[in-house]
Scaffold this active site. Structure first.
Site, PDB file in Angstrom:
ATOM      1  N   ARG A  72      54.207  69.167  -5.115  1.00  0.00           N
ATOM      2  CA  ARG A  72      53.199  68.874  -4.106  1.00  0.00           C
ATOM      3  C   ARG A  72      53.838  68.492  -2.777  1.00  0.00           C
ATOM      4  NH1 ARG A  72      49.298  64.443  -5.962  1.00  0.00           N
ATOM      5  NH2 ARG A  72      48.262  65.168  -4.068  1.00  0.00           N
ATOM      6  N   GLU A  85      55.370  60.345  -8.021  1.00  0.00           N
ATOM      7  CA  GLU A  85      55.674  61.128  -6.822  1.00  0.00           C
ATOM      8  C   GLU A  85      55.113  60.497  -5.558  1.00  0.00           C
ATOM      9  OE1 GLU A  85      51.586  62.455  -7.754  1.00  0.00           O
ATOM     10  OE2 GLU A  85      53.361  61.881  -8.908  1.00  0.00           O
ATOM     11  N   ASP A  86      53.919  59.898  -5.616  1.00  0.00           N
ATOM     12  CA  ASP A  86      53.350  59.317  -4.408  1.00  0.00           C
ATOM     13  C   ASP A  86      54.067  58.018  -4.020  1.00  0.00           C
ATOM     14  OD1 ASP A  86      52.421  58.049  -6.638  1.00  0.00           O
ATOM     15  OD2 ASP A  86      50.327  57.961  -6.003  1.00  0.00           O
ATOM     16  N   GLU A  91      42.403  67.094  -6.801  1.00  0.00           N
ATOM     17  CA  GLU A  91      41.169  67.866  -6.938  1.00  0.00           C
ATOM     18  C   GLU A  91      39.946  67.004  -7.240  1.00  0.00           C
ATOM     19  OE1 GLU A  91      40.941  70.515 -10.188  1.00  0.00           O
ATOM     20  OE2 GLU A  91      41.882  69.154 -11.619  1.00  0.00           O
ATOM     21  N   ASP A  92      40.163  65.797  -7.776  1.00  0.00           N
ATOM     22  CA  ASP A  92      39.025  64.946  -8.106  1.00  0.00           C
ATOM     23  C   ASP A  92      38.714  63.934  -7.009  1.00  0.00           C
ATOM     24  OD1 ASP A  92      41.336  63.553  -8.439  1.00  0.00           O
ATOM     25  OD2 ASP A  92      40.699  62.481 -10.235  1.00  0.00           O
TER      26      ASP A  92
END
Length: 759
Positions: free
Chosen positions: A539, A643-644, A556-557
C-alpha cells in the site's frame, strides 16, 4: 708619506693572509658561487649547516624549527607519498563505474575471518552497513567493498593495531589494488609526529578518515569523517540540547575551553597559548598538564595553578552555558570536542590549521562554525563578539540540524559517507548543497525520486512552491473475488464526488482476480485497478499510476463523506509534509513494563493517524520503499497490523512533527483485518509453511483468542520493535485537532461551509 702607505699595504696583506689561513674553510662554505647557490636553494633551510652551528643544536631540531615533533615540509611530503602512492586518484581514474551499472549502488562487506580481532567501533561500522538498504551478500552485485580487517586504529602503540595488513589484503581476490574499496580510519600515526602513515598501502581505495590533513586529502575521492568515541551510539543517538525552532536563553559565557595542555610536541603551540584569552568572566579557558604517565617531569611554572583552576569548573556545564566553544587541535587535527560542541549547540571555534572538515564536500561549515587560525588566537575573542545575535541564533540552529542529521550516531556517519559516494556516481542526479544543508537533510532526500525541490514536501515554504490542487484516492481492497462490498461502493462514490479528486486507484490485494470493469461503479474521475502482491507494504509502494502530490490512503471499509474529504484535503495543503487524517491512536511509555505502550482509546493525546483514512505526500511512498532497509519491510509484512505505524514513525522521523487530526463526522472503530474475506492467502498473512515472526515486548492479550486482542498485541509489539530499530522513539505527541470555521457554533447553517459534518 711613503712609509705610511707601506704600513697600510703590509697591514692589509697580513689581514688577508690571516683570513685565508684561519677562515678559508668557512669562506669556501658560503654560497658565493652559482653551484653552491643552487644547492642552498634545494636545502631547507640553509642555516642548518652543522659546521656553522655545531655547538648549538642538532640538525634535526633545526629542521623542525625547535619542535622535535614537527616535520619539515619535505619530510611531511615524503611520509604522505609513502602512504598515498595513488596520490592523483580521482573517481574517474581509480574507481570502476561499470560495477555499479547493473545492480546499482550495492555494498559488500568481507566475511569475518575466524580469530581476527575487531574493535567495538569497527563492529558498529560494519553493522551499520549490513543494516543499510545498500548491503548485498553477493560480491558479484557489489559496487563498493568494505574490508573486514579493522583499520580504525593505525597507531602501532595501540592494543587494537592490526599487523601485517598489507599481506592480508594482497591475499584477497577482490582487492584489485584497492579499486572500489572503502577504508575507514580514525587514528593514524603515532608519537611523536602523528603522521598520516596507516602502515599499509591503500592503493586506489577511497579513504574515509578522521583528522584528515588538506595536504594528503584527495578532493572528490577521499572523505573526511569526524572523530568519534567508542561510546558513540550505534543508532538513534541523543538529541541536541537545543530544541528545533526554539530561542535559547542568553548564556552565561561567551567563549569557553577546558582540556589538556601539551607541554611539548605537536599540538602544544596552540594549547599553551590558550591561557592568554582567559579573563575569568565571560571567557573561560582552562587547561591542565596533569595527564600522561610522566607529566610531572615536564611541568612548568603554570601547571600547579592551571590544575587548581581546571578543577573549579564542570566541562558539561561549560558546554551547556556557553555560546562559543574553542575546538583546538590535539595531537591530531580532530578531536571528540567537535561533536560534543555540536550536540550542545555551542558554536565551534576551530583552531586546527590544515584540517579538512568532516563531510565538507556536502556540508557548508560556514553556517555552523567559526573557522579560525592558530596564528591569530588572540583575535578570536574580538571576532566572536562582533557576530550579530541573529547570526549567532542561526549558527546554533544549524549545529543542531547537522548533529541530528549526520553525526548523532554511527549509522548516520556511515550512511552519510555512503550517500556522498553514491552522489559521485551520478552527478546529474546528485543532491544539491542546499539539500545537504537544509531540513530534513541529504539522507532523507532521494535524488532518484526527483531533482526538483518542488517535488518534495519539505521545501514548499522555503522555496515558495505549492502542492498540486488535486489528490489521488488510493484504496486497498481485500473483498472476496467476484463481488464488491457495499462499503467500498459507497466510498468510491463519496470520494469521486470531491471537487479535488483527480483519480481513484484501487490496490487489489487478493489472490483471485478483481471483478470485471462492469462491476465497478461509474465515476466522473478515472478508476484504475492494480493487482497487488498480497503484502501489507504494497500500500506504500510508489506506483506510477499515482501522479498527484497528495495521496488519500483508504481502507475499503472506511466511511467518509465528501465534505470530510474536501476539508481534510484543504488542511493537508497547508501542512503537506505531515500526515493529515481522521482516526488516531497514541503511544506512551510504560514505566512498569519498561517498554512503549499503544492505546486506541479516545483521549486528547494523539501521535498516530491511521492510514485507513489519511492524506500524505506521495514522496513518502518512495521513502518507505527505497530508504527503509528490507528488514523493516519484512517486519511489516509479517505482522498484520504494523504498516501504518511504520509510516507514521517514518514521517515523524523526517519532520520531527506530529500528525494532524481533522473533524470526523462519525467515530472510527479500528476494524479487525479482513483476512477471512480474502481467502487462499490473504493480505498480511505469511505464505503457507512460514510463520509470522514473534513480536517481542508485545502486550499481553486481553480476551485471549480473539482477533482484536491479537491485533492489539501485534501493534504494540510492532511499536517496540520499531523503536529498537530506529534507536529512539520518533513519534511526537500532539493535542491538536483542526475543525472548520464555525464548527458546532450556534449560528445559522447557511453560514457554515461544511454543514454536513455536524449531522
Amino acid at each position: 708619506m711613503q712609509t705610511r702607505k707601506k704600513y697600510i699595504f703590509l697591514t692589509f696583506l697580513a689581514s688577508w693572509l690571516l683570513l685565508f689561513l684561519f677562515g678559508g674553510d668557512q669562506l669556501r662554505r658560503f654560497a658565493f658561487f652559482s653551484g653552491r647557490k643552487a644547492e642552498a636553494r634545494r636545502n631547507w633551510p640553509r642555516w642548518t649547516d652543522r659546521s656553522l652551528l655545531k655547538s648549538f643544536a642538532d640538525t634535526e631540531e633545526l629542521q623542525r624549527d625547535g619542535d622535535p615533533a614537527l616535520l619539515s615540509p619535505r619530510e611531511r611530503r615524503a611520509a604522505w607519498l609513502s602512504v598515498y602512492r595513488s596520490s592523483r586518484c580521482r573517481m574517474e581514474t581509480c574507481f570502476d563505474f561499470s560495477r555499479c551499472e547493473k545492480h546499482g549502488f550495492k555494498v559488500f562487506t568481507y566475511p569475518q575471518e575466524r580469530g581476527q580481532p575487531v574493535s567495538e567501533t569497527y563492529g558498529k561500522i560494519l553493522s551499520s552497513i549490513e543494516r543499510s538498504r545498500y548491503h548485498t551478500a553477493n560480491p558479484e552485485e557489489a559496487c563498493l567493498f568494505i574490508l573486514s580487517i579493522d583499520t580504525l586504529d593505525r597507531d602501532h602503540l595501540s592494543g587494537q593495531y592490526v599487523r601485517n595488513v598489507d599481506e592480508k589484503i594482497r591475499g584477497f581476490p577482490l582487492w584489485n589494488g584497492g579499486r572500489n574499496h572503502l577504508i575507514f580510519n580514525l587514528y593514524s600515526g603515532t608519537w611523536p609526529d602523528y603522521a598520516g602513515d596507516l602502515g599499509f598501502d591503500i592503493g586506489q581505495a577511497i579513504l574515509a578518515k578522521a583528522s584528515f590533513d588538506t595536504e594528503s586529502f584527495r578532493p572528490g575521492f577521499d572523505i573526511s569523517i569526524p572523530l568519534f568515541s567508542k561510546e558513540h551510539p550505534q543508532r538513534g543517538g541523543a538529541r541536541g540540547w537545543l530544541y528545533q525552532d526554539s530561542v535559547p536563553p542568553r548564556k552565561k559565557y561567551l567563549l569557553v575551553f577546558k582540556g589538556k595542555r601539551y607541554l611539548t610536541g605537536i599540538g602544544s603551540g596552540t594549547r599553551n597559548a590558550l591561557h592568554h584569552i582567559h579573563n575569568g568572566k565571560d571567557i573561560i579557558s582552562l587547561t591542565t598538564c596533569k595527564h600522561g604517565k610522566d607529566w610531572e617531569k615536564h611541568k612548568d611554572t603554570r601547571c600547579d595553578k592551571d590544575n587548581i583552576d581546571y578543577e573549579r569548573f564542570d566541562y558539561q556545564e561549560l558546554l551547556h552555558n556557553s555560546t562559543f566553544c574553542i575546538v583546538p587541535r590535539g595531537r591530531r587535527l580532530g578531536s571528540f570536542r567537535f561533536l560534543e560542541a555540536l550536540q550542545a549547540a555551542c558554536i565551534p571555534v576551530l583552531l586546527s590549521d590544515g584540517w579538512e572538515l568532516p563531510f565538507a564536500e556536502a556540508i557548508d561549515w560556514g553556517k555552523a562554525a567559526v573557522v579560525g587560525s592558530e596564528r591569530l588566537l588572540l583575535q578570536i575573542p574580538s571576532a566572536v563578539r562582533c557576530i550579530h545575535p541573529e547570526r549567532v541564533l542561526a549558527f546554533q540552529q544549524q549545529t543542531q540540524f547537522l548533529w541530528d542529521a549526520y553525526f548523532s550516531s554511527v549509522d548516520k556517519i556511515v550512511h552519510t559517507t555512503l550517500e556522498i559516494i553514491k552522489d559521485r556516481l551520478s552527478p546529474h542526479r546528485s543532491r544539491s548543497r542546499f539539500v545537504w544543508n537544509a531540513l530534513p537533510g541529504g539522507l532523507l532526500v532521494l535524488p532518484d525520486f526527483s531533482t526538483h525541490l518542488g517535488d518534495f514536501p519539505f521545501y514548499y515554504l522555503q522555496r515558495g512552491y505549492s502542492p498540486s490542487k488535486k489528490f489521488t484516492a488510493f484504496i486497498r481492497a481485500v473483498s472476496q473475488a467476484g463481488s464488491l462490498s457495499q462499503p467500498i461502493l459507497r466510498l468510491i462514490q463519496a470520494v469521486s464526488a470531491s471537487q479535488y479528486c483527480a483519480q481513484i486507484v484501487v490496490l487489489w490485494s487478493c489472490e483471485k482476480p478483481p471483478p470485471p470493469s462492469g462491476k465497478w461503479p461509474q465515476t466522473t474521475v478515472p478508476l484504475t485497478i492494480i493487482q497487488g502482491r498480497r503484502q501489507l507494504s504494497d500500500r506504500f509502494f510508489p506506483f506510477e499510476a499515482i501522479q498527484t502530490d497528495a495521496v488519500l490512503s483508504l481502507d475499503e471499509d472506511t466511511s467518509l463523506s465528501t465534505s470530510e474529504v474536501d476539508f481534510a484535503f484543504l488542511v493537508w495543503r497547508s501542512f503537506p509534509e505531515r500526515i493529515v487524517g481522521f482516526p488516531t491512536q497514541s503511544h506512551f511509555w510504560d514505566p512498569e513494563q519498561g517498554r512503549w505502550g499503544y492505546t486506541s482509546r479516545w483521549t486528547n493525546e494523539l501521535s498516530i493517524v491511521l492510514t485507513a483514512a489519511a492524506f500524505y505526500h506521495r514522496y513518502y511512498h518512495s521513502l518507505f520503499t527505497s530508504s527503509l532497509p528490507a528488514g523493516l519491510r519484512e517486519l511489516v509484512d509479517g505482522l498484520a497490523a504494523c504498516e501504518d505505524i511504520l509510516m507514521n514513525v517514518l514521517v515523524a522521523a523526517v519532520t520531527k512533527l506530529p500528525p494532524i487530526k481533522v473533524t470526523q463526522r462519525k467515530q472510527h472503530k479500528e476494524a479487525v483485518a479482513q483476512q477471512a474475506e480474502c481467502r487462499d492467502g490473504a493480505a498480511g498473512t505469511p505464505p503457507p509453511g512460514q510463520r509470522s515472526p514473534p513480536a517481542p515486548h508485545s502486550a499481553p492479550a486481553k480476551g485471549k483468542g480473539t482477533a482484536g486482542s491479537r491485533r492489539f498485541s501485534q501493534r504494540q509489539g510492532c511499536l517496540n520493535q520499531l523503536a529498537d530499530w530506529f534507536g529512539y522513539m520518533p513519534l511526537v505527541s500532539s493535542q491538536l485537532r483542526l475543525d472548520p470555521v464555525l464548527f458546532k457554533d450556534q449560528v445559522s447553517v447557511l453560514r457554515k461551509k461544511y454543514p454536513s459534518l455536524e449531522k
